[in-house]
Design an enzyme around this catalytic site. Structure first.
Site, PDB file in Angstrom:
ATOM      1  N   ASP A  99       0.859  -1.172   0.000  1.00 27.97           N
ATOM      2  CA  ASP A  99       0.000   0.000   0.000  1.00 27.97           C
ATOM      3  C   ASP A  99       0.910   1.240   0.000  1.00 27.97           C
ATOM      4  O   ASP A  99       2.139   1.141   0.112  1.00 27.97           O
ATOM      5  CB  ASP A  99      -0.977   0.000   1.189  1.00 27.97           C
ATOM      6  CG  ASP A  99      -2.201   0.881   0.894  1.00 27.97           C
ATOM      7  OD1 ASP A  99      -2.143   1.704  -0.040  1.00 27.97           O
ATOM      8  OD2 ASP A  99      -3.214   0.761   1.601  1.00 27.97           O
TER       9      ASP A  99
HETATM   10  C1  BGC Z   1      -5.038   3.271   0.162  1.00 25.94           C
HETATM   11  C2  BGC Z   1      -5.189   2.266  -0.942  1.00 25.94           C
HETATM   12  C3  BGC Z   1      -5.079   2.954  -2.279  1.00 25.94           C
HETATM   13  C4  BGC Z   1      -3.745   3.651  -2.360  1.00 25.94           C
HETATM   14  C5  BGC Z   1      -3.481   4.320  -3.683  1.00 25.94           C
HETATM   15  C6  BGC Z   1      -3.802   4.137  -0.017  1.00 25.94           C
HETATM   16  O1  BGC Z   1      -3.788   5.201   0.874  1.00 25.94           O
HETATM   17  O2  BGC Z   1      -4.993   2.603   1.390  1.00 25.94           O
HETATM   18  O3  BGC Z   1      -6.401   1.588  -0.815  1.00 25.94           O
HETATM   19  O4  BGC Z   1      -5.239   2.026  -3.318  1.00 25.94           O
HETATM   20  O5  BGC Z   1      -3.698   4.639  -1.337  1.00 25.94           O
HETATM   21  O6  BGC Z   1      -4.255   5.433  -3.868  1.00 25.94           O
END
Ligand code: BGC
Length: 737
Positions: free
Chosen positions: A273
């Site tokens: 993530d």
């Molecule tokens: C979130 C993810 C997301 C990623 C990219 C993160 O802060 O937890 O779910 O896909 O950002 O935007």
């Protein structure tokens, strides 16, 4: 000369026609064989345009994927650099959060889950994929499969509900919608199941918080939807932010290598993530970014989103013999495999094309919204008959809130496509009934204005008041958690004042989470709950309110009375002292009563044991009769299924759909099993008077679980079967294994 030769070999490997017959794995191996260590580590690096100078980084071979580059012209420019200006010309992936639509917005995932209709979920994802691809995206960070029992958690909006079977079925449908039917030859965009795993159990419902989930529970609950989409061929998977029992998921070798890779044999690509590799330092799990890069790579995280610890540290660790080259090769193999599955080596560029039809997309979004609407209360107030009533009053902060009705995670949502309830009511019924509109509250957190009572009096002149309440979009989603799940601002107060006028009040709630609805329910003659229904909230709700269609959604999560009951969910284990709901409540306790140790049960003095609404709950304008319910067998051998057959009849006056639900309980086992668990469901549409034979399966997977020895097994004994319209369904029979 050497460079030209290498480029030629790479080109042959990637594009030679004879290669079409060769399996993707052979292509991956051939390409890996000619890659330098720098090129390999470059593939593992994912960068963002707001933080990095993408063109320079891509040109230097340090990037395998980007995220959130929106626009084909921009993306083609970057792709051209990757394909034409790097030694091997390996094309880029471009990821984006396409969560519930791209330009056209479908209901939030929790709302989609309420439809219990995987087909509508698949269609919505296919449209989102088409719209996103048209803007330069070839990979989405969806579906989110986190199981949450906590309405305070803002990201519950993105989830597919509390039940692992439902989340798995809906998740697999979403994956198929995004990717197309063949995971080896992805025709849409790559999907990404997230967040692996347990993130929805964040303590206290506070985002990013720790989880403490024992392995049996992880396997029996949280991992189940991930297994379902792994089996359905999801292209990629994202590790979660949480630490579980002290181990951050991004460094969790046991879960990634042992379970996901070895046990499940899943060969897709794993991305961290956002900065979750570097965040292992803040967790106190790694002392510095060298250690963070080491732990994530060794655990099996293939791609690092944004935080660049791989690109800065992995090379030296490989050269020093700390990280085996096999670790890098496996990760890069997984990345290249996905690029081949997407056909990127043959077709790296986005071709100019006409924008996908918004008309078709909006029609599908409307159907999805209609199927996500849940009727929670009705004292003969709904549907409205436009020929009987002369006037309607429309009020509330969500009556005309085009951005709020589309919910969270809509980076690219086109708000101009939103049709709000007031717009739809005017358009569809403006010539039949008089409409008095006054929102009173302009947004969900606003307190009542001083002239509210006067304005309410004007509204009360109508035959009925439609009160559109709920939450602004910004009150749910990532990092937007609440410790209170009551309606915000002056909304409860407004509901009370509306009711006091004596005019019928129909409340329509649009929100990103379950809400503590009791106060507003008491002041409503009928209530529709719609989560955030997306672009077409207006027409979908208007058609439902005026009885053009029957509401058919069912709750995909338990609705607690208030946040004090959290966590509350239907498929819990039994305590040693289960409540029978007959216990004494707070106000019945005599003064100076003395404590006793006799007859004590598991419940709350103030809110009892029951939620406000159970999982699977939802009413209809029509009525359904269940009859002739029978099981195909009363004794089975291991690995056999039981079929449940019944006759379902629409005994009411309107055409409508029922979601027939079958639950089981494994009565006694080596480790306690839930009091009931969804084994199958069917959504059946019937005309008035029509009846049909419905068949549901209790499959071996519904009966199996991770036992006392952590083996996946079906244990001997008796199973109870419950069939009906929600998770309080009555017992209909038993069978023995
Ligand atoms: C979130 C993810 C997301 C990623 C990219 C993160 O802060 O937890 O779910 O896909 O950002 O935007």
């Amino acid at each position: 000369m050497k460079r030209i030769l290498i480029i030629a070999v790479a080109f042959l490997i990637a594009a030679a026609p004879s290669f079409a017959q060769v399996s993707i794995d052979r292509k991956v191996d051939s390409l890996l064989a000619i890659m330098t260590l720098d090129e390999k580590i470059g593939q593992m690096n994912q960068l963002h345009p707001d933080i990095h100078d993408l063109e320079t980084e891509i040109r230097s071979g340090k990037v395998g994927s980007v995220l959130s580059v929106v626009g084909t012209e921009w993306m083609n420019r970057l792709q051209k650099i990757a394909v034409e200006e790097t030694r091997l010309g390996i094309p880029l992936l471009n990821g984006r959060d396409v969560i519930h639509g791209f330009r056209t917005i479908f209901p939030i995932p929790l709302g989609q889950a309420a439809s219990f209709n995987p087909e509508i979920v698949r269609e919505g994802a296919a449209i989102a994929a088409e719209e996103a691809y048209h803007e330069g995206i070839n990979w989405t960070f969806a579906p989110m499969l986190d199981i949450s029992h906590d309405a305070r958690w803002g990201r519950i909006a993105e989830s597919l509900g509390e039940d692992p079977l439902l989340a798995g079925i809906m998740g697999a449908a979403m994956v198929e919608g995004f990717q197309g039917a063949d995971p080896e030859n992805i025709s849409g965009i790559a999907a990404c199941a997230k967040h692996f795993v347990g993130y929805g159990a964040a303590e206290g419902g506070r985002d990013y918080n720790s989880t403490n989930i024992p392995e049996r529970r992880l396997r029996n609950l949280h991992l189940r939807p991930f297994k379902a989409v792994a089996d359905a061929g999801v292209a990629s998977l994202m590790t979660a932010f949480n630490d579980n029992d002290g181990i951050p998921m991004t460094g969790n070798t046991r879960l990634i290598r042992d379970i996901l890779r070895q046990e499940w044999g899943w060969d897709g690509m794993i991305v961290s993530d956002w900065e979750s590799i570097r965040e292992m330092i803040a967790h106190g799990f790694c002392q510095n970014e060298v250690e963070a890069a080491y732990k994530a790579a060794v655990a099996g995280v293939d791609v690092e989103m944004v935080s660049e610890t791989y690109i800065r540290n992995l090379k030296k660790m490989v050269e020093d013999g700390i990280v085996p080259i096999s670790v890098i090769d496996q990760s890069v193999g997984n990345i290249l495999r996905l690029k081949f599955r997407l056909g990127l080596f043959d077709n790296p560029y986005w071709q100019p094309a006409e924008a996908p039809s918004s008309e078709k997309a909006l029609k599908t979004a409307q159907k999805a919204a209609e199927e996500s609407i849940i009727l929670l209360k009705n004292t003969n107030a709904l549907p409205l008959n436009a020929y009987e009533i002369r006037s309607v009053a429309v009020t509330g902060p969500l009556a005309d809130a085009p951005a709020d009705q589309i919910g969270t995670w809509v980076f690219d949502g086109d708000v101009t496509r939103s049709v709000t309830p007031i717009e739809a009511i005017r358009e569809m019924y403006g010539d039949k009934v008089e409409i008095i509109y006054d929102p009173i509250l302009n947004y969900s957190r606003e307190t009542l204005p001083s002239d509210a009572e006067k304005r309410i009096r004007r509204l009360s002149k109508a035959d009925v008041i439609l009160y559109f309440a709920g939450e602004e979009a910004i009150l749910s989603g990532e990092a937007h958690c609440l410790s209170s799940i009551s309606l915000q601002g002056g909304q409860e107060q407004l509901g009370k004042l509306l009711k006091e006028t004596g005019t019928k009040v129909i409340s329509i709630i649009m929100a990103g989470r379950p809400i503590a609805l009791k106060p507003i329910l008491e002041n409503s003659d009928a209530m529709l709950f719609a989560f955030h229904p997306g672009s077409m909230a207006g027409p979908a709700l208007t058609r439902t309110i005026f009885g053009e269609i029957c509401p058919s959604g069912k709750l995909p999560v338990t609705f607690p009375v208030d946040e004090g009951q959290i966590p509350i969910y239907y498929n819990h284990n039994s305590t040693g002292r289960p409540s029978d709901g007959k216990e004494i409540l707070l106000h019945d306790i005599p003064l100076n009563a003395s404590q006793t140790s006799l007859g004590n049960k598991s419940y709350y003095l103030d809110s009892g044991k029951d939620p406000l609404f159970p999982f699977g709950y939802g009413l209809s304008y029509t009525s359904f009769e269940y009859s002739d319910i029978r099981l195909s067998k009363t004794e089975i051998n291991p690995d056999e299924s039981v079929e449940v057959t019944l006759t379902l009849k629409n005994t009411g006056k309107m055409a409508g759909a029922e979601i027939v639900q079958c639950y089981i309980q494994d009565e006694f086992a080596s480790a306690a099993r839930p009091v009931r668990e969804l084994a199958d469901f069917k959504k059946i549409f019937l005309q008035p008077g029509e009846s049909i034979e419905v068949k549901m399966q209790i499959s071996p997977s519904a009966m199996s679980f991770y036992d006392i020895n952590m083996n996946y097994s079906m244990e001997k004994g008796r199973f109870k079967v419950f069939v009906g319209k929600d998770s309080d369904a009555p017992l209909v029979g038993t069978f023995r294994l």
